[in-house]
Design a protein around this motif. Structure first.
Motif, short mmCIF file in Angstrom:
data_model
loop_
_atom_site.label_atom_id
_atom_site.label_comp_id
_atom_site.label_asym_id
_atom_site.label_seq_id
_atom_site.Cartn_x
_atom_site.Cartn_y
_atom_site.Cartn_z
N ALA A 30 0.86 -1.18 0.00
CA ALA A 30 0.00 0.00 0.00
C ALA A 30 0.90 1.24 0.00
N THR A 31 0.64 2.16 -0.92
CA THR A 31 1.39 3.41 -0.98
C THR A 31 0.47 4.53 -0.55
N LEU A 32 0.85 5.21 0.52
CA LEU A 32 0.01 6.22 1.16
C LEU A 32 0.70 7.58 1.09
N ASP A 33 -0.07 8.62 0.74
CA ASP A 33 0.43 10.00 0.78
C ASP A 33 -0.02 10.59 2.11
N ASN A 34 0.93 10.77 3.01
CA ASN A 34 0.67 11.30 4.34
C ASN A 34 1.22 12.72 4.39
N ASN A 35 0.39 13.70 4.00
CA ASN A 35 0.79 15.11 3.98
C ASN A 35 2.07 15.34 3.18
N GLY A 36 2.14 14.73 2.00
CA GLY A 36 3.30 14.91 1.14
C GLY A 36 4.41 13.90 1.35
N ASN A 37 4.34 13.15 2.42
CA ASN A 37 5.31 12.08 2.67
C ASN A 37 4.75 10.79 2.09
N ILE A 38 5.47 10.19 1.15
CA ILE A 38 5.02 8.95 0.52
C ILE A 38 5.52 7.78 1.36
#
Length: 103
Positions: A30-38
């Motif tokens: 799973a690839t998640l964008d957490n406030n610009g942090n991948i």
């Protein structure tokens, strides 16, 4: 998880609790964008996924599992199938003990 791509989700692993937009789900990553942090997370590390709001899941046709995970997959698939056509809240929690019991 593929159905949640582009959705805002929360993810809980044994070491981190975070939220963001699911960018992709390929090869059990799973690839998640957490406030610009991948952030990339192996599906085997995910204990819980939360979704805010209403979401229409498309269930795959029932196919009996074989092998080490059938004791977990078959019962929850049967429960999900029994809820088709209803509005429900679903919480799925997998404990390490449950996974060990399957082996």
């Amino acid at each position: 998880m593929k159905q949640l791509v582009r959705e805002n989700i929360g993810v809980l692993t044994p070491s981190i609790d975070l939220g963001g937009t699911l960018i992709s789900f390929n090869n059990f990553i799973a690839t998640l964008d957490n406030n610009g942090n991948i952030i990339q997370i192996s599906v085997s590390d995910i204990c819980l996924v939360s979704i805010v709001g209403t979401f229409n899941f498309k269930l795959k046709p029932i196919k009996k599992s074989v092998g080490e995970c059938s004791c977990t997959e078959d019962p929850i698939t049967n429960v999900a199938q029994s809820k088709i056509g209803e509005m429900n809240s679903i919480v799925i929690w997998v404990r390490l003990l449950d996974l060990i019991t399957c082996y």
